[in-house]
Design a protein around this motif. Structure first.
Motif, PDB file in Angstrom:
ATOM      1  N   UNK A   1     -11.313   7.204 -14.986  1.00  0.00           N
ATOM      2  CA  UNK A   1      -9.945   6.963 -14.537  1.00  0.00           C
ATOM      3  C   UNK A   1      -8.961   7.173 -15.687  1.00  0.00           C
ATOM      4  N   UNK A   2      -7.768   7.632 -15.337  1.00  0.00           N
ATOM      5  CA  UNK A   2      -6.707   7.833 -16.321  1.00  0.00           C
ATOM      6  C   UNK A   2      -5.962   6.535 -16.570  1.00  0.00           C
ATOM      7  N   UNK A   3      -5.342   6.454 -17.678  1.00  0.00           N
ATOM      8  CA  UNK A   3      -4.363   5.417 -17.972  1.00  0.00           C
ATOM      9  C   UNK A   3      -3.104   6.159 -18.428  1.00  0.00           C
ATOM     10  N   UNK A   4      -2.202   6.325 -17.565  1.00  0.00           N
ATOM     11  CA  UNK A   4      -1.721   5.612 -16.392  1.00  0.00           C
ATOM     12  C   UNK A   4      -2.316   6.260 -15.119  1.00  0.00           C
ATOM     13  N   UNK A   5      -2.497   5.424 -14.017  1.00  0.00           N
ATOM     14  CA  UNK A   5      -2.924   5.981 -12.742  1.00  0.00           C
ATOM     15  C   UNK A   5      -2.043   5.433 -11.626  1.00  0.00           C
ATOM     16  N   UNK A   6      -2.169   6.035 -10.441  1.00  0.00           N
ATOM     17  CA  UNK A   6      -1.348   5.638  -9.302  1.00  0.00           C
ATOM     18  C   UNK A   6      -2.181   5.001  -8.204  1.00  0.00           C
ATOM     19  N   UNK A   7      -1.575   4.052  -7.504  1.00  0.00           N
ATOM     20  CA  UNK A   7      -2.156   3.454  -6.303  1.00  0.00           C
ATOM     21  C   UNK A   7      -1.180   3.684  -5.157  1.00  0.00           C
ATOM     22  N   UNK A   8      -1.691   4.257  -4.067  1.00  0.00           N
ATOM     23  CA  UNK A   8      -0.862   4.493  -2.890  1.00  0.00           C
ATOM     24  C   UNK A   8      -0.997   3.313  -1.937  1.00  0.00           C
ATOM     25  N   UNK A   9       0.102   2.628  -1.662  1.00  0.00           N
ATOM     26  CA  UNK A   9       0.124   1.544  -0.691  1.00  0.00           C
ATOM     27  C   UNK A   9       0.410   2.143   0.678  1.00  0.00           C
ATOM     28  N   UNK A  10      -0.505   1.911   1.622  1.00  0.00           N
ATOM     29  CA  UNK A  10      -0.398   2.524   2.944  1.00  0.00           C
ATOM     30  C   UNK A  10       0.966   2.282   3.590  1.00  0.00           C
ATOM     31  N   UNK A  11       1.322   3.226   4.456  1.00  0.00           N
ATOM     32  CA  UNK A  11       2.602   3.140   5.154  1.00  0.00           C
ATOM     33  C   UNK A  11       2.561   2.035   6.210  1.00  0.00           C
ATOM     34  N   UNK A  12       3.706   1.487   6.509  1.00  0.00           N
ATOM     35  CA  UNK A  12       3.882   0.483   7.553  1.00  0.00           C
ATOM     36  C   UNK A  12       4.915   1.018   8.543  1.00  0.00           C
ATOM     37  N   UNK A  13       5.013   0.425   9.743  1.00  0.00           N
ATOM     38  CA  UNK A  13       5.998   0.915  10.715  1.00  0.00           C
ATOM     39  C   UNK A  13       7.420   0.901  10.159  1.00  0.00           C
ATOM     40  N   UNK A  14       8.197   1.855  10.594  1.00  0.00           N
ATOM     41  CA  UNK A  14       9.595   1.920  10.180  1.00  0.00           C
ATOM     42  C   UNK A  14      10.294   0.615  10.566  1.00  0.00           C
ATOM     43  N   UNK A  15      11.000   0.048   9.621  1.00  0.00           N
ATOM     44  CA  UNK A  15      11.692  -1.207   9.862  1.00  0.00           C
ATOM     45  C   UNK A  15      10.897  -2.433   9.476  1.00  0.00           C
TER      46      UNK A  15
END
Length: 340
Positions: A52-66
């Protein structure tokens, strides 16, 4: 690299529950028109096919609009010789420094067979960061990989966000944190909630991380384990296979084909494992050194469940439907014990 012949020589001689562990406990609970979203990735450098790299990214799943962020937490774990090391428990998320004072510590005093003294996990409230960053977004993580000063081996990093939305059904949402592993305890936990109403047909949202899973490679590198939900085998449902549930597939924010990244997420619908009126769910990993026939040591430190709750008119039915469930569960548990 890891266990090899050492494991084969010792696996038959170990018994479980001979170390201390914090165990899993409820971290946060919210009832309303709500659900949760997760994101996570392996943080390991040593022993991983793609460090793993330092820095790395985590994608937080999408939620319904609003959707409105109600609460959010981050968690990360290490195999280490230092309990509560300041460097291991201090990270940055989107440039915001987290810890050491802002983190809670859970641990076991035997690691997952990497010959260090502890398995540790840190949890931090990051609600303000997720309120600013939102769902369906990348979060930049810094200093959560293997620690060059302490020598700690990073396991994985996860974010969970609870949200509310007027179009969601009423749910009882609860988050769990702590540490339980096959070397220090039973690698199991119980999630509790208001009586489950399956008439909504909305499913039951379940999440659990797994530390240090590796793909079984037979005699060359035996890495076997099994996962159960309510005493029913769920190894395939969590992304593995019977006899090898946790394979370390969590890499770059998705389940990759290349194994042994040493971190897993189960983010699934578990309604098939539940019955109308249930008020709890029990999960359990069998692995080294639970029993002599398993060879992969597994830990858990973060979980969640979102259960549809009944409308007022179904409350009587919940009580009637719950009759006999306990007896049935006992029969299934007895069959599982008999098969070991």
């Amino acid at each position: 690299m890891k266990r090899g012949l050492f494991v084969m020589a010792l696996v038959g001689g170990f018994t479980s529950c001979w170390g201390f562990e914090s165990g899993m406990s409820e971290l946060y609970r919210y009832k309303g028109k709500a659900d949760f979203r997760v994101g996570g990735v392996s943080a390991r450098q040593f022993g991983s096919p793609t460090p793993q790299d330092d820095i790395f990214n985590v994608y937080l799943q999408d939620a319904p609009v609003g959707a409105t962020v109600v609460k959010a937490y981050a968690t990360w774990s290490y195999m280490t010789n230092f309990l509560g090391d300041a460097g291991e428990r201090t990270i940055k998320i989107n440039g915001n420094t987290i810890g050491p004072a802002g983190t809670s510590l859970s641990y076991g005093d035997i690691d997952l067979n990497w010959q260090t003294a502890y398995a540790v996990t840190y949890t931090a409230d990051i609600t303000a960061i997720v309120q600013a960053g939102g769902f369906g977004a990348l979060y930049e993580i810094e200093s959560a990989v293997d620690d060059p000063v302490s020598g700690g081996l990073a396991e994985g990093f996860s974010i969970i966000g609870v949200y509310s939305h007027p179009d969601e059904p009423d749910r009882d949402v609860s988050l769990y944190k702590g540490y339980t592993g096959t070397r220090t305890g039973d690698a199991s936990g119980t999630m509790t909630f208001d009586p489950y109403d399956n008439s909504t047909r909305q499913g039951v949202h379940f999440f659990l991380n797994a530390l240090d899973g590796q793909k079984d490679d037979g005699p060359n590198a035996p890495m076997t384990d099994e996962f159960y939900i309510n005493y029913q085998n769920a190894s395939v449902e969590v992304g593995g296979e019977v006899g090898n549930a946790w394979q370390g597939k969590k890499r770059y924010n998705f389940i990759a084909g290349d194994p042994n990244h040493l971190y897993d997420h189960a983010d699934i619908d578990v309604a098939a494992f539940m019955s109308f009126g249930d008020t709890s769910l029990f999960w359990d990993t069998d692995g080294f050194n639970d029993f002599g026939n398993y060879t992969d040591a597994i830990g858990h430190s973060f979980g969640a469940i979102a259960v549809p709750v009944p409308e007022p008119g179904t409350l009587i039915g919940v009580g009637l439907g719950a009759l006999g469930i306990f007896a049935r569960r006992r029969r299934v548990a007895a069959q599982k014990e008999k098969g070991r």
